[in-house]
Enzyme design. Sequence first.
Site, PDB file in Angstrom:
ATOM      1  N   SER A   1       7.114  -4.270  -4.946  1.00 63.93           N
ATOM      2  CA  SER A   1       7.155  -3.821  -6.328  1.00 63.93           C
ATOM      3  C   SER A   1       8.590  -3.420  -6.687  1.00 63.93           C
ATOM      4  O   SER A   1       9.489  -4.254  -6.645  1.00 63.93           O
ATOM      5  CB  SER A   1       6.152  -2.682  -6.541  1.00 63.93           C
ATOM      6  OG  SER A   1       5.927  -2.447  -7.898  1.00 63.93           O
TER       7      SER A   1
ATOM      8  N   HIS B   1      -1.779  -6.648  -7.333  1.00 61.10           N
ATOM      9  CA  HIS B   1      -0.556  -5.959  -6.918  1.00 61.10           C
ATOM     10  C   HIS B   1      -0.667  -5.381  -5.506  1.00 61.10           C
ATOM     11  O   HIS B   1       0.326  -4.981  -4.922  1.00 61.10           O
ATOM     12  CB  HIS B   1      -0.235  -4.852  -7.923  1.00 61.10           C
ATOM     13  CG  HIS B   1       1.184  -4.397  -7.891  1.00 61.10           C
ATOM     14  ND1 HIS B   1       2.247  -5.241  -8.106  1.00 61.10           N
ATOM     15  CD2 HIS B   1       1.737  -3.174  -7.662  1.00 61.10           C
ATOM     16  CE1 HIS B   1       3.380  -4.575  -8.032  1.00 61.10           C
ATOM     17  NE2 HIS B   1       3.093  -3.309  -7.750  1.00 61.10           N
TER      18      HIS B   1
ATOM     19  N   TYR C   1      12.106   1.774  -0.809  1.00 65.67           N
ATOM     20  CA  TYR C   1      11.504   1.725  -2.150  1.00 65.67           C
ATOM     21  C   TYR C   1      12.511   2.203  -3.193  1.00 65.67           C
ATOM     22  O   TYR C   1      13.019   1.451  -3.979  1.00 65.67           O
ATOM     23  CB  TYR C   1      10.213   2.535  -2.200  1.00 65.67           C
ATOM     24  CG  TYR C   1       9.473   2.364  -3.519  1.00 65.67           C
ATOM     25  CD1 TYR C   1       8.694   1.242  -3.728  1.00 65.67           C
ATOM     26  CD2 TYR C   1       9.581   3.313  -4.531  1.00 65.67           C
ATOM     27  CE1 TYR C   1       8.028   1.061  -4.934  1.00 65.67           C
ATOM     28  CE2 TYR C   1       8.919   3.136  -5.731  1.00 65.67           C
ATOM     29  CZ  TYR C   1       8.141   2.012  -5.939  1.00 65.67           C
ATOM     30  OH  TYR C   1       7.495   1.833  -7.144  1.00 65.67           O
TER      31      TYR C   1
ATOM     32  N   ASP D   1      -1.773 -10.510 -10.158  1.00 65.19           N
ATOM     33  CA  ASP D   1      -0.967  -9.292 -10.301  1.00 65.19           C
ATOM     34  C   ASP D   1      -0.649  -9.089 -11.775  1.00 65.19           C
ATOM     35  O   ASP D   1       0.192  -9.775 -12.348  1.00 65.19           O
ATOM     36  CB  ASP D   1       0.325  -9.420  -9.486  1.00 65.19           C
ATOM     37  CG  ASP D   1       1.081  -8.095  -9.390  1.00 65.19           C
ATOM     38  OD1 ASP D   1       0.801  -7.193 -10.195  1.00 65.19           O
ATOM     39  OD2 ASP D   1       1.947  -7.972  -8.514  1.00 65.19           O
TER      40      ASP D   1
END
Length: 713
Positions: free
Chosen positions: A564, A683, A484, A648
Amino acid sequence: MNKNVNILVLATLVTACQNQKTIDPAPAITLLPYPETRKGDVVTNHFGVPVPDPYRWLENDTAADTKTWVDAENEVTNNYLKQIPYRDAIYKRLERLWNYEKFSAPFREGDYTYFYKNDGLQNQSVLYRQKGEDGEVEVFLDPNKFSTDGTTSLAGIAFSKDGSLVAYQISEGGSDWTKVVAIRADDKTVIGDTLVDVKFSGLAWRGNEGFYYSSYDKPKDGSTLSGITDQHKLYFHRLNTPQNEDILIFGGSSTPRRYVGGYLTEDERFLIISAANTTSGGELYIQDLSKPESPIVNVVDNFEKDHAVIDNDGNKLFIYTNLNAPNGKIVTVNAEDPRPEKWVDLIAETDNVLSPRTGGGKLFAHYLKDATSLVQQYDRTGKLERTIELPDVGSVGGFGAKAEDKELYYSFTSYVYPPTIFKYDIASGKSTLYKASGVDFDPTQYESKQVFYTSKDGTEVPMIITHKKGLELDGNNPTLLYGYGGFNISLTPSFSTSNIILLEQGGVYAVANLRGGGEYGEKWHLAGTKLQKQNVFDDFIAAAEYLISEKYTSPEKLGIAGGSNGGLLVGAAMTQRPELFKVAFPAVGVMDMLRYHKFTAGAGWAYDYGTADDNEEMFRYLYAYSPYHALREGTAYPATLVTTADHDDRVVPAHSFKFAARLQAYHAGSNPVLIRIETKAGHGAGKPTAMVIAEQADKWAFLFQNTGTPYVE
């Protein structure tokens, strides 16, 4: 062991082996031609640099030609996936794995104890309640009845202090825009009208009068999906009054802030308001509700650090802050003069990152120690009472309770420890098992270990690697590397039912704790932001190189994944080092770094990213790594399955649309480069179980097919 038992065991093993069926990957899959994606002539000038954006038209999510393109892309993707011979077998295995009862920790509201439960394959978990410990269990809210297809979910719930009133949020199709319904807890009758157009909001009751919530005005320009949401507002809604009469408490044109939240101390004396323009740092305000017409008092008047009031004893406020303490600390101050100059340290900063909770009159300091949990219990004077003994090395959630509670509940998990709920006696410090996981997984067959590897600039970065015990390090193991690296978010060990598919097939699952995250506090976070963002990608690439050099896997067996901001990570890694990975899964990613801030609340991400409008240096830095712009014609890219969803409204699907269109146009290799676009999803939050299982089955099938991995049923 006697001879007869030996024979029985041998016979059982032989029978099990005979029942196993190995399905090989397809020797060849017919890939339909990619859709002919038209190119526009849009060119934007940034500091004298012309930047072509031929797929700008795909940003119009409501246009008919965008929908036609989506349908055409899904047809190509679905046609490819259905030819993978073990796709259905993986789906069925995931269904079996998912099909067990799942419980949340219970929580008490008024005369009732509430808990969530999913029978197994229900699309949404159901909220149950019972009076006392022995009362009859009844359904309180069943989100599966909100819609026929399970795509409408419960997005948040709040009870009044006495438990008699409830407000809950509903999300349709995964959207961040929600509706709020107020009901009476005893008979579940609806009170007043349903509130609409609520976004990024908590719910906080003030007595039984009404509740606070936050929202934006619906965008006037562009669609509700992609239009800019800029000025957040905190309202108070009085029960049985129209929403258009709700009182504006903070925000709007008088004090424009991008993110505004409001909550009350447990005794409901103080309203706490947080206000920020980016995802890190913010102002802090309080209002003493015990005094009529009391003003809103500014406690912190800048956006430089993070602060939150976590509790109070009358006028004495307990505040979490990272002001002059990058890893966080707890201070106290008198509410009559709460300026930072008056703050007194209660629990000082340590070498580990702090995330505190309260309950039973105690303070629980949850620390991250090398991305794993350490919890200590303190009294109200800041005296350490005990370090809590946890079941293993992993992650805990919970340790929050009401002030008068004598016990609380917490969950514990790791990559090989399914989520388990424990009851904790606050006075004695004793933990007892409350609910064990029913998932079909034997932890004794697997191991999970933390390693530290060296990144490009010499920084030591932690990574946790999980696989079957006795794994042969021959470089031939299918491996998925996950990361991430942003927004101060920490990746801590957590169990995944989906990952069982990889592990039981002899695969390796690795999670790298990259800079940009919060694992080592503010310094670690800042080292992966703005003009330091490349550190994140370097850390991820170095993790891949470590897995290859240590013979866990090879470039032909290695997949990478992230969602993301993690989707941006995967997009950057695969464009910078396409030869290093065989498979890439960029999910709901931020792919156009020159325009991300022009959609929804994207401008709030500038603390981490900077924007192309800031200055020429920032523009050129973003332009160099932006995945959409970094694609190069004639390059062979990894087998790629981009995933996004049509609802999203956080990272708008245009990011993934544009990236996939250019990837397909530029890709020169034989690997498939596809996009999977979910409909009636957002999302990720609130996604129904059936949709999750289908997506995960496609992911593993795609990974195994493209790494040449057989599947053993």
